[in-house]
Design an enzyme around this catalytic site. Structure first.
Site, PDB file in Angstrom:
ATOM      1  N   TYR A   1     -10.739  -2.463  29.687  1.00 26.79           N
ATOM      2  CA  TYR A   1     -12.035  -1.810  29.919  1.00 26.79           C
ATOM      3  C   TYR A   1     -13.018  -2.802  30.531  1.00 26.79           C
ATOM      4  O   TYR A   1     -13.809  -2.454  31.405  1.00 26.79           O
ATOM      5  CB  TYR A   1     -12.602  -1.229  28.611  1.00 26.79           C
ATOM      6  CG  TYR A   1     -11.841  -0.022  28.085  1.00 26.79           C
ATOM      7  CD1 TYR A   1     -10.453   0.069  28.208  1.00 26.79           C
ATOM      8  CD2 TYR A   1     -12.494   1.037  27.472  1.00 26.79           C
ATOM      9  CE1 TYR A   1      -9.750   1.160  27.735  1.00 26.79           C
ATOM     10  CE2 TYR A   1     -11.793   2.146  26.990  1.00 26.79           C
ATOM     11  CZ  TYR A   1     -10.418   2.195  27.128  1.00 26.79           C
ATOM     12  OH  TYR A   1      -9.732   3.280  26.652  1.00 26.79           O
TER      13      TYR A   1
ATOM     14  N   HIS B   1     -10.619   7.852  33.464  1.00 23.92           N
ATOM     15  CA  HIS B   1     -11.629   8.773  32.904  1.00 23.92           C
ATOM     16  C   HIS B   1     -12.868   8.798  33.802  1.00 23.92           C
ATOM     17  O   HIS B   1     -14.000   8.749  33.324  1.00 23.92           O
ATOM     18  CB  HIS B   1     -11.997   8.380  31.478  1.00 23.92           C
ATOM     19  CG  HIS B   1     -10.888   8.616  30.489  1.00 23.92           C
ATOM     20  ND1 HIS B   1     -10.854   9.712  29.653  1.00 23.92           N
ATOM     21  CD2 HIS B   1      -9.758   7.917  30.225  1.00 23.92           C
ATOM     22  CE1 HIS B   1      -9.760   9.654  28.906  1.00 23.92           C
ATOM     23  NE2 HIS B   1      -9.063   8.585  29.239  1.00 23.92           N
TER      24      HIS B   1
HETATM   25  C1  HEM Z   1      -2.843   0.664  27.495  1.00 24.43           C
HETATM   26  C2  HEM Z   1      -3.712   1.567  27.072  1.00 24.43           C
HETATM   27  C3  HEM Z   1      -4.989   1.940  27.791  1.00 24.43           C
HETATM   28  C4  HEM Z   1      -5.529   1.448  28.945  1.00 24.43           C
HETATM   29  C5  HEM Z   1      -4.984   0.366  29.861  1.00 24.43           C
HETATM   30  C6  HEM Z   1      -6.774   2.159  29.164  1.00 24.43           C
HETATM   31  C7  HEM Z   1      -7.636   1.930  30.236  1.00 24.43           C
HETATM   32  C8  HEM Z   1      -8.885   2.500  30.391  1.00 24.43           C
HETATM   33  C9  HEM Z   1      -9.871   2.108  31.367  1.00 24.43           C
HETATM   34  C10 HEM Z   1      -9.683   0.989  32.399  1.00 24.43           C
HETATM   35  C11 HEM Z   1     -10.962   2.889  31.193  1.00 24.43           C
HETATM   36  C12 HEM Z   1     -12.284   2.829  31.985  1.00 24.43           C
HETATM   37  C13 HEM Z   1     -13.214   1.814  31.313  1.00 24.43           C
HETATM   38  C14 HEM Z   1     -14.576   1.677  31.962  1.00 24.43           C
HETATM   39  O1  HEM Z   1     -14.690   1.419  33.191  1.00 24.43           O
HETATM   40  O2  HEM Z   1     -15.599   1.812  31.251  1.00 24.43           O
HETATM   41  C15 HEM Z   1     -10.657   3.808  30.118  1.00 24.43           C
HETATM   42  C16 HEM Z   1     -11.494   4.786  29.646  1.00 24.43           C
HETATM   43  C17 HEM Z   1     -11.208   5.590  28.557  1.00 24.43           C
HETATM   44  N1  HEM Z   1     -10.114   5.540  27.711  1.00 24.43           N
HETATM   45 FE1  HEM Z   1      -8.564   4.292  27.905  1.00 24.43          FE
HETATM   46  N2  HEM Z   1      -6.964   3.063  28.153  1.00 24.43           N
HETATM   47  C18 HEM Z   1      -5.893   2.958  27.291  1.00 24.43           C
HETATM   48  C19 HEM Z   1      -5.693   3.650  26.118  1.00 24.43           C
HETATM   49  C20 HEM Z   1      -6.537   4.608  25.606  1.00 24.43           C
HETATM   50  C21 HEM Z   1      -6.398   5.249  24.327  1.00 24.43           C
HETATM   51  C22 HEM Z   1      -5.275   4.955  23.321  1.00 24.43           C
HETATM   52  C23 HEM Z   1      -7.451   6.104  24.189  1.00 24.43           C
HETATM   53  C24 HEM Z   1      -7.827   6.969  23.026  1.00 24.43           C
HETATM   54  C25 HEM Z   1      -7.488   6.709  21.760  1.00 24.43           C
HETATM   55  C26 HEM Z   1      -8.256   6.007  25.399  1.00 24.43           C
HETATM   56  C27 HEM Z   1      -9.390   6.737  25.675  1.00 24.43           C
HETATM   57  C28 HEM Z   1     -10.244   6.499  26.736  1.00 24.43           C
HETATM   58  C29 HEM Z   1     -11.481   7.225  26.956  1.00 24.43           C
HETATM   59  C30 HEM Z   1     -12.021   8.387  26.122  1.00 24.43           C
HETATM   60  C31 HEM Z   1     -12.080   6.651  28.089  1.00 24.43           C
HETATM   61  C32 HEM Z   1     -13.415   7.033  28.715  1.00 24.43           C
HETATM   62  C33 HEM Z   1     -14.513   6.209  28.058  1.00 24.43           C
HETATM   63  C34 HEM Z   1     -15.850   6.510  28.660  1.00 24.43           C
HETATM   64  O3  HEM Z   1     -16.259   7.686  28.616  1.00 24.43           O
HETATM   65  O4  HEM Z   1     -16.465   5.574  29.182  1.00 24.43           O
HETATM   66  N3  HEM Z   1      -7.687   5.076  26.227  1.00 24.43           N
HETATM   67  N4  HEM Z   1      -9.388   3.548  29.641  1.00 24.43           N
END
Ligand code: HEM
Length: 315
Positions: free
Chosen positions: A304, A34
């Site tokens: 995260y 993201h």
């Molecule tokens: C195994 C499952 C998942 C992994 C490994 C994963 C991994 C990540 C990582 C590494 C980030 C960046 C975090 C940061 O640097 O702040 C991220 C951001 C994000 N993820 Fe996931 N994610 C997963 C599942 C999901 C799910 C299920 C959702 C929604 C229900 C989701 C929604 C988001 C969103 C909206 C962001 C952006 C947040 C922001 O604006 O800072 N992710 N994810």
């Protein structure tokens, strides 16, 4: 699992973050997933009637300040806004007394992995082939064939074009959570945010003709015109509804109750803005809302944190 074979959940946050880096490259100081996104701010007013299910301060009826971030899934900072990938809405509610509540959502009703292993295997399959600079279609095919839990979200993304604006999309909490009331009684719930501006999708012709960047500009313009609102709907689970599988929706006939309204009044590019340095870890929760035993929800927190630590360190 047999000796030497990793059980489905024996996946580390570092492995997954490395796989994201290999699939998308690294933008130093930025999120590993993201990466492309926009900050916004506003408030949330909960409906006191929600106290029937949760004692969270979110539902006091008072205005709660919110820092928000909208995003495109994946680690490509230049992902085109027409990509048929998930859009994200992340919310940090700043509760009276200093408590924080996060909700980090996507615009798909279900997720593409029932276990962290599936997400890891997808990132590995998406790593560009050095010969073409693109993922190897054979590896993607093999991934799909061996991971049926990816299918429901993939079909949804296939069947639904992305929105013309972040303002014209619903966003889903996807996981089940527990709402906890004043007496400690718990209710399994899911939630979604439904846009008062209405749900819209790009037509196929617009998908082909739109420029790569329009989501940020439209959000900034829309919030400059006036308050932008979503209703928060609570979906009440029934006994037997799965609470540990983000790839399975609940039956459509579950009760849906409006429990509050999110109002955004400003939006800005993320660089240097309030959302940039927030880790929207979905397990940051205040009293009255508790995590389910969904293994994907539980895994997100360390993943995260690993990404956040790297980007804060300038990596
Ligand atoms: C195994 C499952 C998942 C992994 C490994 C994963 C991994 C990540 C990582 C590494 C980030 C960046 C975090 C940061 O640097 O702040 C991220 C951001 C994000 N993820 Fe996931 N994610 C997963 C599942 C999901 C799910 C299920 C959702 C929604 C229900 C989701 C929604 C988001 C969103 C909206 C962001 C952006 C947040 C922001 O604006 O800072 N992710 N994810």
């Amino acid at each position: 699992a047999p000796a030497g074979v990793a059980a489905p959940d024996e996946v580390s946050a570092e492995q997954v973050v490395s796989a994201l880096e290999a699939a998308f490259g690294v933008t130093p100081g930025e999120r590993r997933n993201h990466t492309k996104g926009t900050c916004a701010a506003g408030e949330f007013v909960g409906l006191p009637a929600a106290a029937a299910w949760s004692r969270s301060a979110l539902f006091s009826g008072e205005s709660v300040p919110v820092v928000a971030r909208f995003s495109l899934a994946g680690g490509n900072p230049k992902a085109p806004d027409t990509a048929k990938s998930p859009r994200g809405m992340a919310l940090e509610f700043r509760l009276p007394g200093g408590g924080l509540q996060h909700m980090t959502m996507l615009n798909t009703p279900v997720f593409g992995a029932a276990h962290p292993r599936t997400f890891l295997d997808l990132m590995v399959a998406m790593k560009p082939d050095p010969a073409t600079g693109k993922p190897d279609p054979e590896k993607i095919k093999a991934f799909k064939a061996s991971h049926p839990d990816n299918l429901a979200q993939a079909q949804f993304l296939d069947a639904h074009n992305p929105p013309p604006s972040y303002a014209n999309s619903s966003y889903f909490g996807i996981h089940a959570f527990w709402f906890v009331d004043r007496d400690g009684q718990t209710t399994p719930v899911r939630w979604r945010f439904v846009p008062q501006d209405g749900e819209q999708r790009l037509g196929n012709d617009e998908l082909a003709s739109s420029p790569p960047d329009f989501l940020e500009r439209r959000l900034i313009e829309r919030t400059a015109q006036g308050p932008l609102r979503w209703d928060m709907l609570l979906i009440l689970g029934a006994p037997g509804d799965p609470t540990d599988d983000p790839t399975r929706a609940w039956p459509e006939d579950r009760p849906q109750v409006k429990v509050g309204t999110l109002t955004l009044t400003s939006a800005t590019p993320q660089k240097g803005a309030a959302c940039e340095k927030i880790n929207f870890d979905p397990l940051v929760m205040a009293d009255g809302i508790a995590p389910s035993d969904d293994p994907v929800l539980r895994f997100r927190s360390p993943a995260y944190a690993a990404s956040f630590a790297k980007r804060l360190g300038g990596q």
